[in-house]
Design a protein around this motif. Structure first.
Motif, PDB file in Angstrom:
ATOM      1  N   VAL A  47      48.444  30.008  80.016  1.00 47.25           N
ATOM      2  CA  VAL A  47      49.450  30.871  79.397  1.00 47.25           C
ATOM      3  C   VAL A  47      49.432  32.210  80.108  1.00 47.25           C
ATOM      4  O   VAL A  47      48.374  32.804  80.326  1.00 47.25           O
ATOM      5  N   PHE A  48      50.634  32.658  80.485  1.00 43.43           N
ATOM      6  CA  PHE A  48      50.840  33.967  81.102  1.00 43.43           C
ATOM      7  C   PHE A  48      51.491  34.845  80.044  1.00 43.43           C
ATOM      8  O   PHE A  48      52.467  34.421  79.427  1.00 43.43           O
ATOM      9  N   GLY A  49      50.971  36.059  79.833  1.00 37.01           N
ATOM     10  CA  GLY A  49      51.608  36.883  78.830  1.00 37.01           C
ATOM     11  C   GLY A  49      51.205  38.337  78.859  1.00 37.01           C
ATOM     12  O   GLY A  49      50.191  38.714  79.439  1.00 37.01           O
ATOM     13  N   THR A  50      52.041  39.127  78.209  1.00 40.04           N
ATOM     14  CA  THR A  50      51.767  40.547  78.064  1.00 40.04           C
ATOM     15  C   THR A  50      50.739  40.733  76.942  1.00 40.04           C
ATOM     16  O   THR A  50      50.654  39.900  76.027  1.00 40.04           O
ATOM     17  N   PRO A  51      49.952  41.809  77.012  1.00 39.71           N
ATOM     18  CA  PRO A  51      48.861  41.980  76.044  1.00 39.71           C
ATOM     19  C   PRO A  51      49.293  41.928  74.584  1.00 39.71           C
ATOM     20  O   PRO A  51      48.678  41.211  73.788  1.00 39.71           O
ATOM     21  N   GLY A  52      50.334  42.659  74.224  1.00 40.43           N
ATOM     22  CA  GLY A  52      50.759  42.684  72.826  1.00 40.43           C
ATOM     23  C   GLY A  52      51.211  41.335  72.318  1.00 40.43           C
ATOM     24  O   GLY A  52      50.856  40.912  71.217  1.00 40.43           O
ATOM     25  N   ARG A  53      51.984  40.623  73.120  1.00 44.39           N
ATOM     26  CA  ARG A  53      52.497  39.315  72.692  1.00 44.39           C
ATOM     27  C   ARG A  53      51.372  38.285  72.630  1.00 44.39           C
ATOM     28  O   ARG A  53      51.324  37.456  71.727  1.00 44.39           O
ATOM     29  N   LEU A  54      50.434  38.356  73.574  1.00 42.68           N
ATOM     30  CA  LEU A  54      49.293  37.428  73.522  1.00 42.68           C
ATOM     31  C   LEU A  54      48.484  37.665  72.255  1.00 42.68           C
ATOM     32  O   LEU A  54      48.080  36.709  71.585  1.00 42.68           O
ATOM     33  N   ASN A  55      48.242  38.943  71.917  1.00 40.21           N
ATOM     34  CA  ASN A  55      47.508  39.249  70.689  1.00 40.21           C
ATOM     35  C   ASN A  55      48.229  38.691  69.469  1.00 40.21           C
ATOM     36  O   ASN A  55      47.608  38.148  68.562  1.00 40.21           O
ATOM     37  N   ASP A  56      49.540  38.828  69.448  1.00 44.46           N
ATOM     38  CA  ASP A  56      50.340  38.317  68.337  1.00 44.46           C
ATOM     39  C   ASP A  56      50.110  36.814  68.175  1.00 44.46           C
ATOM     40  O   ASP A  56      49.838  36.328  67.067  1.00 44.46           O
ATOM     41  N   HIS A  57      50.184  36.072  69.278  1.00 41.82           N
ATOM     42  CA  HIS A  57      50.000  34.610  69.203  1.00 41.82           C
ATOM     43  C   HIS A  57      48.552  34.233  68.880  1.00 41.82           C
ATOM     44  O   HIS A  57      48.314  33.265  68.153  1.00 41.82           O
ATOM     45  N   LEU A  58      47.594  34.996  69.386  1.00 44.03           N
ATOM     46  CA  LEU A  58      46.188  34.719  69.075  1.00 44.03           C
ATOM     47  C   LEU A  58      45.913  34.981  67.592  1.00 44.03           C
ATOM     48  O   LEU A  58      45.265  34.173  66.921  1.00 44.03           O
ATOM     49  N   GLN A  59      46.431  36.084  67.064  1.00 44.95           N
ATOM     50  CA  GLN A  59      46.193  36.434  65.659  1.00 44.95           C
ATOM     51  C   GLN A  59      46.859  35.452  64.704  1.00 44.95           C
ATOM     52  O   GLN A  59      46.322  35.154  63.635  1.00 44.95           O
ATOM     53  N   LYS A  60      48.014  34.933  65.088  1.00 47.66           N
ATOM     54  CA  LYS A  60      48.727  33.976  64.232  1.00 47.66           C
ATOM     55  C   LYS A  60      48.224  32.544  64.398  1.00 47.66           C
ATOM     56  O   LYS A  60      48.663  31.645  63.690  1.00 47.66           O
ATOM     57  N   GLY A  61      47.325  32.322  65.356  1.00 49.51           N
ATOM     58  CA  GLY A  61      46.801  30.981  65.584  1.00 49.51           C
ATOM     59  C   GLY A  61      47.724  30.112  66.429  1.00 49.51           C
ATOM     60  O   GLY A  61      47.509  28.900  66.527  1.00 49.51           O
ATOM     61  N   TYR A 105      56.050  37.017  76.161  1.00 51.12           N
ATOM     62  CA  TYR A 105      56.320  38.436  76.399  1.00 51.12           C
ATOM     63  C   TYR A 105      57.326  38.915  75.375  1.00 51.12           C
ATOM     64  O   TYR A 105      58.019  38.124  74.741  1.00 51.12           O
ATOM     65  N   GLY A 106      57.405  40.218  75.207  1.00 55.31           N
ATOM     66  CA  GLY A 106      58.341  40.802  74.252  1.00 55.31           C
ATOM     67  C   GLY A 106      59.778  40.655  74.720  1.00 55.31           C
ATOM     68  O   GLY A 106      60.045  40.245  75.850  1.00 55.31           O
ATOM     69  N   GLY A 107      60.705  40.970  73.839  1.00 53.81           N
ATOM     70  CA  GLY A 107      62.121  40.888  74.188  1.00 53.81           C
ATOM     71  C   GLY A 107      62.772  39.595  73.728  1.00 53.81           C
ATOM     72  O   GLY A 107      63.958  39.381  73.934  1.00 53.81           O
ATOM     73  N   ARG A 108      61.997  38.716  73.150  1.00 54.16           N
ATOM     74  CA  ARG A 108      62.527  37.489  72.530  1.00 54.16           C
ATOM     75  C   ARG A 108      61.648  37.205  71.320  1.00 54.16           C
ATOM     76  O   ARG A 108      60.569  37.761  71.182  1.00 54.16           O
ATOM     77  N   THR A 109      62.104  36.322  70.472  1.00 52.75           N
ATOM     78  CA  THR A 109      61.369  36.108  69.229  1.00 52.75           C
ATOM     79  C   THR A 109      60.061  35.356  69.474  1.00 52.75           C
ATOM     80  O   THR A 109      60.005  34.430  70.284  1.00 52.75           O
ATOM     81  N   ALA A 110      59.043  35.774  68.754  1.00 48.22           N
ATOM     82  CA  ALA A 110      57.747  35.107  68.838  1.00 48.22           C
ATOM     83  C   ALA A 110      57.855  33.681  68.319  1.00 48.22           C
ATOM     84  O   ALA A 110      57.149  32.786  68.785  1.00 48.22           O
ATOM     85  N   MET A 111      58.766  33.453  67.349  1.00 52.66           N
ATOM     86  CA  MET A 111      58.944  32.109  66.800  1.00 52.66           C
ATOM     87  C   MET A 111      59.435  31.140  67.870  1.00 52.66           C
ATOM     88  O   MET A 111      58.995  29.985  67.936  1.00 52.66           O
ATOM     89  N   GLU A 112      60.337  31.596  68.726  1.00 55.90           N
ATOM     90  CA  GLU A 112      60.828  30.772  69.841  1.00 55.90           C
ATOM     91  C   GLU A 112      59.661  30.395  70.760  1.00 55.90           C
ATOM     92  O   GLU A 112      59.525  29.236  71.165  1.00 55.90           O
ATOM     93  N   GLU A 113      58.811  31.364  71.059  1.00 53.32           N
ATOM     94  CA  GLU A 113      57.648  31.076  71.903  1.00 53.32           C
ATOM     95  C   GLU A 113      56.682  30.133  71.197  1.00 53.32           C
ATOM     96  O   GLU A 113      56.109  29.245  71.831  1.00 53.32           O
TER      97      GLU A 113
END
Length: 186
Positions: free
Chosen positions: A114-128, A94-102
């Protein structure tokens, strides 16, 4: 995973009618499921028990992706799964913390759920960081709230990036005015 043993660990003698019906539908059919039940009725356990039962614990990949509208529900749902102590690994994004930490957490934990908010899940899916190919079940919790909060495009992007989803489970505390077309129920 033995559902009766999990219920015993949770000190739950019996599931309520909605939870029983949800478990039966998720475990007994290949149909997509919509669960409409009031807040506090146990919807999280209703989908997590059968979902965790269907996870192949020998695979170190995300098999169940749970889309939620906010951080609180992501953490709450993840905690419910952890309290089940069934051996299924999870992570929340989810947002509010760094994607790198996740990303580091995802690499360490190798979650199956995996439980997540739409935007953050998309970020992780797009980055692999999350492979879309192992995801067989998609859960959208509080889908009506996700739509009201303006996450339609982000949810559509996430759904369309999951080529191997076999099951969809949508949950809501209210009667939804519309079913999101991009989910392709049925």
């Amino acid at each position: 995973m033995d559902i009766d043993k999990v219920l015993e660990k949770l000190r739950i003698k019996e599931l309520n009618n909605m939870q029983q019906a949800a478990c039966k539908a998720i475990l007994g059919t290949n149909d997509d499921i919509v669960i409409l039940s009031p807040t506090g009725s146990g919807k999280t356990l209703a989908y997590l028990l059968p979902s965790a039962h269907l996870v192949d614990e020998t695979k170190c990949q995300v098999q169940v992706l749970v889309v939620v509208p906010g951080r609180e529900l992501a953490l709450q749902s993840s905690n419910v799964l952890k309290s089940m102590a069934c051996g299924v690994r999870s992570a929340s994004c989810y947002g509010g913390r760094t994607a790198m930490e996740e990303h580091r957490t995802l690499k360490q934990v190798m979650p199956q759920v995996v439980f997540g908010t739409p935007g953050r899940l998309n970020d992780h899916l797009q980055k692999g960081n999350i492979s879309p190919y192992g995801v067989r079940m998609l859960v959208i919790d509080e889908f009506d709230k996700c739509l009201r909060m303006g996450f339609r495009a982000e949810m559509q992007t996430a759904v369309e990036s999951l080529p191997n989803v076999e099951r969809r489970v949508l949950l809501s505390a209210t009667d939804a005015e519309e079913m999101p077309r991009f989910v392709r129920m049925g």
